[in-house]
Design an enzyme around this catalytic site. Structure first.
Site, PDB file in Angstrom:
ATOM      1  CB  ILE A   9      -0.988  -0.014   1.196  1.00 39.23           C
ATOM      2  CG1 ILE A   9      -2.187   0.905   0.904  1.00 39.23           C
ATOM      3  CG2 ILE A   9      -0.315   0.360   2.490  1.00 39.23           C
ATOM      4  CD1 ILE A   9      -3.380   0.661   1.800  1.00 39.23           C
ATOM      5  CG  ASN A  22      -0.473   1.793  17.933  1.00 41.08           C
ATOM      6  OD1 ASN A  22      -0.477   2.904  18.460  1.00 41.08           O
ATOM      7  ND2 ASN A  22       0.622   1.277  17.374  1.00 41.08           N
ATOM      8  N   GLY A  30       3.938  -4.018  11.147  1.00 36.57           N
ATOM      9  CA  GLY A  30       3.029  -4.278  10.031  1.00 36.57           C
ATOM     10  C   GLY A  30       2.930  -3.134   9.041  1.00 36.57           C
ATOM     11  CB  VAL A  31       0.092  -1.993   6.950  1.00 34.01           C
ATOM     12  CG1 VAL A  31      -0.997  -1.618   7.916  1.00 34.01           C
ATOM     13  CG2 VAL A  31      -0.031  -1.183   5.672  1.00 34.01           C
ATOM     14  CG  ASP A  32       1.239   2.071  12.382  1.00 32.39           C
ATOM     15  OD1 ASP A  32       1.345   3.151  11.773  1.00 32.39           O
ATOM     16  OD2 ASP A  32       1.046   1.989  13.612  1.00 32.39           O
ATOM     17  CB  THR A 116      -6.760  -9.254   8.711  1.00 31.60           C
ATOM     18  OG1 THR A 116      -5.875  -8.630   7.766  1.00 31.60           O
ATOM     19  CG2 THR A 116      -8.180  -8.804   8.476  1.00 31.60           C
ATOM     20  CB  VAL A 118      -0.454  -7.238  15.077  1.00 30.37           C
ATOM     21  CG1 VAL A 118      -0.213  -7.244  16.571  1.00 30.37           C
ATOM     22  CG2 VAL A 118       0.870  -7.221  14.350  1.00 30.37           C
ATOM     23  CE1 TYR A 119      -3.437  -4.051  17.629  1.00 27.56           C
ATOM     24  CE2 TYR A 119      -5.188  -2.754  16.639  1.00 27.56           C
ATOM     25  CZ  TYR A 119      -4.057  -2.836  17.442  1.00 27.56           C
ATOM     26  OH  TYR A 119      -3.565  -1.698  18.051  1.00 27.56           O
TER      27      TYR A 119
HETATM   28  N1  AR6 Z   1       0.803  -2.979   2.413  1.00 28.48           N
HETATM   29  C1  AR6 Z   1      -0.442  -3.477   2.517  1.00 28.48           C
HETATM   30  N2  AR6 Z   1      -0.821  -4.325   3.486  1.00 28.48           N
HETATM   31  C2  AR6 Z   1       0.114  -4.686   4.404  1.00 28.48           C
HETATM   32  C3  AR6 Z   1       1.441  -4.211   4.385  1.00 28.48           C
HETATM   33  C4  AR6 Z   1       1.779  -3.316   3.328  1.00 28.48           C
HETATM   34  N3  AR6 Z   1       3.005  -2.791   3.219  1.00 28.48           N
HETATM   35  N4  AR6 Z   1       2.119  -4.763   5.429  1.00 28.48           N
HETATM   36  C5  AR6 Z   1       1.247  -5.564   6.080  1.00 28.48           C
HETATM   37  N5  AR6 Z   1       0.033  -5.529   5.455  1.00 28.48           N
HETATM   38  P1  AR6 Z   1      -1.215  -5.285  10.623  1.00 28.48           P
HETATM   39  P2  AR6 Z   1      -3.511  -4.789  12.404  1.00 28.48           P
HETATM   40  C6  AR6 Z   1      -1.227  -6.220   5.807  1.00 28.48           C
HETATM   41  O1  AR6 Z   1      -0.616  -6.233  11.600  1.00 28.48           O
HETATM   42  O2  AR6 Z   1      -3.858  -6.241  12.419  1.00 28.48           O
HETATM   43  C7  AR6 Z   1       0.737  -2.431  14.065  1.00 28.48           C
HETATM   44  O3  AR6 Z   1       1.856  -2.683  14.857  1.00 28.48           O
HETATM   45  C8  AR6 Z   1      -1.134  -7.526   6.549  1.00 28.48           C
HETATM   46  O4  AR6 Z   1      -0.963  -8.604   5.637  1.00 28.48           O
HETATM   47  O5  AR6 Z   1      -0.323  -4.296   9.954  1.00 28.48           O
HETATM   48  O6  AR6 Z   1      -4.615  -3.795  12.184  1.00 28.48           O
HETATM   49  C9  AR6 Z   1      -0.045  -1.215  14.549  1.00 28.48           C
HETATM   50  O7  AR6 Z   1       0.776  -0.223  15.100  1.00 28.48           O
HETATM   51  C10 AR6 Z   1      -2.508  -7.597   7.216  1.00 28.48           C
HETATM   52  O8  AR6 Z   1      -3.435  -8.247   6.366  1.00 28.48           O
HETATM   53  O9  AR6 Z   1      -2.400  -4.384  11.329  1.00 28.48           O
HETATM   54  C11 AR6 Z   1      -0.962  -1.822  15.560  1.00 28.48           C
HETATM   55  O10 AR6 Z   1      -0.340  -1.939  16.820  1.00 28.48           O
HETATM   56  C12 AR6 Z   1      -2.943  -6.134   7.354  1.00 28.48           C
HETATM   57  O11 AR6 Z   1      -1.948  -5.367   6.668  1.00 28.48           O
HETATM   58  C13 AR6 Z   1      -1.255  -3.189  15.012  1.00 28.48           C
HETATM   59  O12 AR6 Z   1      -0.151  -3.520  14.183  1.00 28.48           O
HETATM   60  C14 AR6 Z   1      -3.048  -5.642   8.765  1.00 28.48           C
HETATM   61  O13 AR6 Z   1      -1.985  -6.148   9.544  1.00 28.48           O
HETATM   62  C15 AR6 Z   1      -2.501  -3.177  14.147  1.00 28.48           C
HETATM   63  O14 AR6 Z   1      -2.807  -4.492  13.776  1.00 28.48           O
END
Ligand code: AR6
Length: 163
Positions: A9, A22, A30-32, A116, A118-119
């Site tokens: 993304i 968060n 993750g994406v954040d 989907t 870490v959460y």
């Molecule tokens: N582009 C698109 N999607 C992605 C990318 C990317 N570069 N990287 C990961 N994903 P997550 P959450 C997808 O864990 O579950 C963070 O530490 C990944 O495959 O990023 O909402 C925050 O600070 C997954 O399907 O977010 C919070 O503490 C989706 O992004 C916590 O994680 C969400 O995974 C939020 O957890």
């Protein structure tokens, strides 16, 4: 109009990307983490002024070094078994982001699969909620281009089946 891609993304070229943040809005994994790394310190500095964000809500910042003009930060629910309003909170995330995009007059927005990773929110249910909520909000502005940007194969496959 709804589009589906399997990509990072951070590379999205358009008006806004949504961050699965968060409550602190100060970055994480993750994406954040990927969004904050690519956007640079300007994003972090602006996020510090926002006073955090509660689950189900969303706040907008600039995009800084990203290709996207804006980042809409939303905080998804942590999955706790489903009895704690997780579905409603996740729907609210998509609704609030769409509302911000519509109010700002944006033409395009890209969503990751909020909650989907870490959460731990179950991916099939999250995909149902994301698609249904976005479809409903699109009735307010049908010309908006909405991208579901899947990163992992499982989410991509689920969205492909549902769309
Ligand atoms: N582009 C698109 N999607 C992605 C990318 C990317 N570069 N990287 C990961 N994903 P997550 P959450 C997808 O864990 O579950 C963070 O530490 C990944 O495959 O990023 O909402 C925050 O600070 C997954 O399907 O977010 C919070 O503490 C989706 O992004 C916590 O994680 C969400 O995974 C939020 O957890």
């Amino acid at each position: 109009m709804i589009h589906l891609t399997k990509s990072d993304i951070v590379c999205f070229l358009g008006d806004a990307i949504v961050n699965a943040a968060n409550s602190s809005l100060l970055g994480g994994g993750g994406v954040d983490g990927a969004i904050h790394r690519a956007a640079g310190m300007g994003l972090y500095e602006e996020c510090k002024t926002l006073g955090g964000c509660i689950p189900g809500d969303a706040k907008v910042t600039g995009g800084y070094k990203l290709n996207a003009k804006y980042v809409i930060h939303t905080v998804g629910p942590v999955w706790q078994g489903g009895g704690n309003n997780e579905a409603e909170v996740l729907a609210s995330c998509y609704k609030q982001c769409m509302e911000i995009a519509i109010e700002m007059g944006l033409g395009s927005i890209a969503f990751p699969n909020v909650s989907t990773g870490v959460y731990g929110f179950p991916k099939p249910l999250a995909a149902d909620i994301a698609i249904a909520t976005v479809k409903q909000m699109l009735l307010l502005k049908p010309e908006m281009e909405v991208y579901f940007v899947c990163f992992d194969e499982e989410n991509y496959r689920l969205y492909k089946e549902l769309m």
